[in-house]
Design a protein around this motif. Structure first.
Motif, PDB file in Angstrom:
ATOM      1  N   HIS A   1       0.846  -1.190   0.000  1.00 23.88           N
ATOM      2  CA  HIS A   1       0.000   0.000   0.000  1.00 23.88           C
ATOM      3  C   HIS A   1       0.884   1.242   0.000  1.00 23.88           C
ATOM      4  CE1 HIS A   1      -3.635  -2.346   0.833  1.00 23.88           C
ATOM      5  NE2 HIS A   1      -2.884  -3.044   1.684  1.00 23.88           N
ATOM      6  N   THR A   2       0.490   2.225  -0.790  1.00 25.04           N
ATOM      7  CA  THR A   2       1.185   3.511  -0.827  1.00 25.04           C
ATOM      8  C   THR A   2       0.148   4.630  -0.807  1.00 25.04           C
ATOM      9  OG1 THR A   2       1.214   3.568  -3.265  1.00 25.04           O
ATOM     10  CG2 THR A   2       3.123   2.559  -2.148  1.00 25.04           C
ATOM     11  N   CYS A   3       0.599   5.789  -0.374  1.00 23.44           N
ATOM     12  CA  CYS A   3      -0.277   6.963  -0.402  1.00 23.44           C
ATOM     13  C   CYS A   3       0.578   8.188  -0.698  1.00 23.44           C
ATOM     14  CB  CYS A   3      -1.021   7.132   0.915  1.00 23.44           C
ATOM     15  SG  CYS A   3      -2.350   8.370   0.823  1.00 23.44           S
ATOM     16  N   LEU A   4       0.269   8.867  -1.767  1.00 26.12           N
ATOM     17  CA  LEU A   4       1.079   9.988  -2.245  1.00 26.12           C
ATOM     18  C   LEU A   4       0.270  11.283  -2.214  1.00 26.12           C
ATOM     19  CD1 LEU A   4       3.484  11.304  -3.816  1.00 26.12           C
ATOM     20  CD2 LEU A   4       2.386  10.468  -5.915  1.00 26.12           C
TER      21      LEU A   4
ATOM     22  N   PRO B   1      -3.318  20.174  -4.404  1.00 28.08           N
ATOM     23  CA  PRO B   1      -2.775  18.808  -4.348  1.00 28.08           C
ATOM     24  C   PRO B   1      -3.890  17.777  -4.249  1.00 28.08           C
ATOM     25  CG  PRO B   1      -1.643  20.249  -2.799  1.00 28.08           C
ATOM     26  CD  PRO B   1      -2.857  21.000  -3.280  1.00 28.08           C
ATOM     27  N   ILE B   2      -3.608  16.573  -4.675  1.00 23.23           N
ATOM     28  CA  ILE B   2      -4.524  15.455  -4.542  1.00 23.23           C
ATOM     29  C   ILE B   2      -3.798  14.325  -3.811  1.00 23.23           C
ATOM     30  CG2 ILE B   2      -5.845  16.017  -6.614  1.00 23.23           C
ATOM     31  CD1 ILE B   2      -4.254  13.873  -8.090  1.00 23.23           C
ATOM     32  N   PHE B   3      -4.601  13.406  -3.281  1.00 25.72           N
ATOM     33  CA  PHE B   3      -4.029  12.256  -2.579  1.00 25.72           C
ATOM     34  C   PHE B   3      -4.307  11.005  -3.400  1.00 25.72           C
ATOM     35  CE2 PHE B   3      -4.513  15.413   0.686  1.00 25.72           C
ATOM     36  CZ  PHE B   3      -3.380  15.251   1.475  1.00 25.72           C
ATOM     37  N   VAL B   4      -3.246  10.258  -3.662  1.00 24.57           N
ATOM     38  CA  VAL B   4      -3.332   9.059  -4.492  1.00 24.57           C
ATOM     39  C   VAL B   4      -2.951   7.858  -3.634  1.00 24.57           C
ATOM     40  CG1 VAL B   4      -2.564   7.903  -6.590  1.00 24.57           C
ATOM     41  CG2 VAL B   4      -2.721  10.412  -6.524  1.00 24.57           C
ATOM     42  N   LYS B   5      -3.916   6.987  -3.369  1.00 26.06           N
ATOM     43  CA  LYS B   5      -3.651   5.777  -2.595  1.00 26.06           C
ATOM     44  C   LYS B   5      -3.596   4.587  -3.545  1.00 26.06           C
ATOM     45  CE  LYS B   5      -5.500   2.961   1.201  1.00 26.06           C
ATOM     46  NZ  LYS B   5      -5.689   1.722   0.410  1.00 26.06           N
ATOM     47  N   GLY B   6      -2.500   3.816  -3.459  1.00 25.44           N
ATOM     48  CA  GLY B   6      -2.329   2.676  -4.342  1.00 25.44           C
ATOM     49  C   GLY B   6      -2.270   1.368  -3.567  1.00 25.44           C
ATOM     50  N   THR B   7      -2.914   0.351  -4.108  1.00 24.77           N
ATOM     51  CA  THR B   7      -2.837  -1.003  -3.570  1.00 24.77           C
ATOM     52  C   THR B   7      -2.249  -1.882  -4.665  1.00 24.77           C
ATOM     53  OG1 THR B   7      -4.790  -0.636  -2.190  1.00 24.77           O
ATOM     54  CG2 THR B   7      -4.125  -2.910  -2.562  1.00 24.77           C
ATOM     55  N   TRP B   8      -1.067  -2.441  -4.390  1.00 26.78           N
ATOM     56  CA  TRP B   8      -0.284  -3.113  -5.426  1.00 26.78           C
ATOM     57  C   TRP B   8      -0.270  -4.619  -5.179  1.00 26.78           C
ATOM     58  CZ3 TRP B   8       0.895   0.392  -9.045  1.00 26.78           C
ATOM     59  CH2 TRP B   8       0.913   1.730  -8.654  1.00 26.78           C
ATOM     60  N   HIS B   9      -0.819  -5.340  -6.152  1.00 21.80           N
ATOM     61  CA  HIS B   9      -0.855  -6.796  -6.130  1.00 21.80           C
ATOM     62  C   HIS B   9       0.222  -7.336  -7.078  1.00 21.80           C
ATOM     63  CE1 HIS B   9      -4.691  -6.569  -3.937  1.00 21.80           C
ATOM     64  NE2 HIS B   9      -5.004  -5.582  -4.779  1.00 21.80           N
ATOM     65  N   PRO B  10       0.472  -8.632  -7.055  1.00 20.93           N
ATOM     66  CA  PRO B  10       1.528  -9.181  -7.912  1.00 20.93           C
ATOM     67  C   PRO B  10       1.297  -8.964  -9.409  1.00 20.93           C
ATOM     68  CG  PRO B  10       0.967 -10.745  -6.189  1.00 20.93           C
ATOM     69  CD  PRO B  10      -0.041  -9.648  -6.109  1.00 20.93           C
ATOM     70  N   SER B  11       0.056  -8.897  -9.845  1.00 21.07           N
ATOM     71  CA  SER B  11      -0.192  -8.776 -11.295  1.00 21.07           C
ATOM     72  C   SER B  11      -1.213  -7.699 -11.638  1.00 21.07           C
ATOM     73  CB  SER B  11      -0.665 -10.126 -11.858  1.00 21.07           C
ATOM     74  OG  SER B  11      -1.835 -10.562 -11.177  1.00 21.07           O
TER      75      SER B  11
ATOM     76  N   PHE C   1      -3.244  -3.684  -9.959  1.00 20.83           N
ATOM     77  CA  PHE C   1      -3.223  -2.647  -8.925  1.00 20.83           C
ATOM     78  C   PHE C   1      -4.555  -1.904  -8.911  1.00 20.83           C
ATOM     79  CE2 PHE C   1      -1.705  -0.516 -12.727  1.00 20.83           C
ATOM     80  CZ  PHE C   1      -2.339   0.709 -12.708  1.00 20.83           C
ATOM     81  N   ASP C   2      -4.826  -1.253  -7.759  1.00 17.03           N
ATOM     82  CA  ASP C   2      -6.011  -0.418  -7.581  1.00 17.03           C
ATOM     83  C   ASP C   2      -5.559   0.948  -7.099  1.00 17.03           C
ATOM     84  OD1 ASP C   2      -7.799  -2.585  -8.171  1.00 17.03           O
ATOM     85  OD2 ASP C   2      -7.463  -3.322  -6.126  1.00 17.03           O
ATOM     86  N   ILE C   3      -6.195   1.993  -7.644  1.00 10.46           N
ATOM     87  CA  ILE C   3      -5.857   3.363  -7.261  1.00 10.46           C
ATOM     88  C   ILE C   3      -7.146   4.081  -6.866  1.00 10.46           C
ATOM     89  CG2 ILE C   3      -5.033   5.599  -8.071  1.00 10.46           C
ATOM     90  CD1 ILE C   3      -3.121   4.187  -9.906  1.00 10.46           C
ATOM     91  N   SER C   4      -7.081   4.791  -5.740  1.00 16.17           N
ATOM     92  CA  SER C   4      -8.179   5.671  -5.322  1.00 16.17           C
ATOM     93  C   SER C   4      -7.605   7.070  -5.118  1.00 16.17           C
ATOM     94  CB  SER C   4      -8.844   5.154  -4.040  1.00 16.17           C
ATOM     95  OG  SER C   4      -7.881   4.989  -3.017  1.00 16.17           O
ATOM     96  N   ILE C   5      -8.322   8.056  -5.618  1.00 18.82           N
ATOM     97  CA  ILE C   5      -7.840   9.439  -5.619  1.00 18.82           C
ATOM     98  C   ILE C   5      -8.909  10.340  -5.027  1.00 18.82           C
ATOM     99  CG2 ILE C   5      -6.984  11.338  -7.053  1.00 18.82           C
ATOM    100  CD1 ILE C   5      -6.175   9.252  -9.145  1.00 18.82           C
TER     101      ILE C   5
END
Length: 254
Positions: free
Chosen positions: A9-12, A21-31, A33-37
């Motif tokens: 999980h990341t959040c930028l 500015p905006i906030f970008v949250k990423g959920t990274w799977h092996p193959s 990904f999901d992004i919520s902004i």
């Protein structure tokens, strides 16, 4: 390995030119990904499937894992040499894009983000993630600070112990040197006393020899004197006896 065990999980906080500015949250799977902004009032979602990720990776002649790793790098931390954009698209969608260089060529990746109907849920979820991350970061800072303070205290103890050992070593060396000097002086004095004693013994032996020689000389002289005295007395007795014999002869003749 199970997929959820490898999920990241990341959040930028993405700073854009000419807008808030905006906030970008990423959920990274092996193959995939999901992004919520979210921009604080509205939110958008991008759920990239395995097929879509594989297709994009093939377009760029990259393995899926390398494509996802590069995407995570640019959406997990804002890269200073990259140009980010979050522009309008059709039907209320947004297009998230970022640039990067590969073999001297500037390239751009784009992903379409659809509007979310749960703005509050998405925004709260991102805020909760940031708060939890901040708490974990604070705890990590506290733990590292305590560890550093403990290490510093241990280092000070080790330094003090080292200084004490160094001082004890110097004291031991000084005492050993003093003892060695004392032993050297003592041995010298013993040798001097031994020499004086030997000299004294030698002097006594010489004196005794001289005394014995003197006693022998005196004894010899005494013996000669006694012999002479005896001979003298014997001569006197003989003379006396002779005189008496002659007197008796004269008387008989008369």
């Amino acid at each position: 390995m199970v997929e959820w065990e490898r999920t990241k999980h990341t959040c930028l906080r993405l700073v854009l030119s000419g807008t808030d500015p905006i906030f970008v949250k990423g959920t990274w799977h092996p193959s995939r990904f999901d992004i919520s902004i979210t921009d604080g009032s509205s939110s958008w979602l991008c759920n990239a499937t395995e097929e879509e990720v594989a297709e994009r990776a093939a377009q760029w002649d990259q393995p899926v894992s390398e494509y996802l790793q590069l995407a995570e790098q640019y959406l997990g931390f804002q890269q200073p040499n990259s140009i980010y954009s979050f522009s309008d698209a059709l039907e209320g969608s947004k297009r998230l894009s970022w640039t990067f260089e590969k073999e001297g060529t500037k390239l751009e990746w784009r992903w379409k983000c659809k509007p979310s109907h749960e703005n509050k849920k998405i925004t709260v979820g991102i805020l909760n993630f940031l708060m939890e991350a901040n708490i974990r970061l604070s705890e990590e800072v506290v733990n590292k600070t305590r560890s550093f303070e403990k290490m510093e205290s241990e280092a000070e103890k080790c330094l003090a112990q080292g200084e004490r050992l160094c001082s004890e070593k110097m004291e031991f060396e000084d005492a050993t040197y003093s003892k060695a000097c004392f032993i050297s002086v003592l041995n010298a004095k013993k040798a001097k006393l031994r020499a004086l004693r030997d000299k004294e013994v030698s002097g006594k032996e010489v004196a005794e020899e001289e005394e014995e020689s003197t006693d022998k000389g005196e004894s010899s002289e005494s013996g000669r004197s006694d012999n002479e005295h005896s001979e003298e007395e014997a001569s006197k007795k003989a003379a006396t006896t002779s005189s008496r014999g002659r007197g008796r002869k004269r008387a008989a003749r008369s």
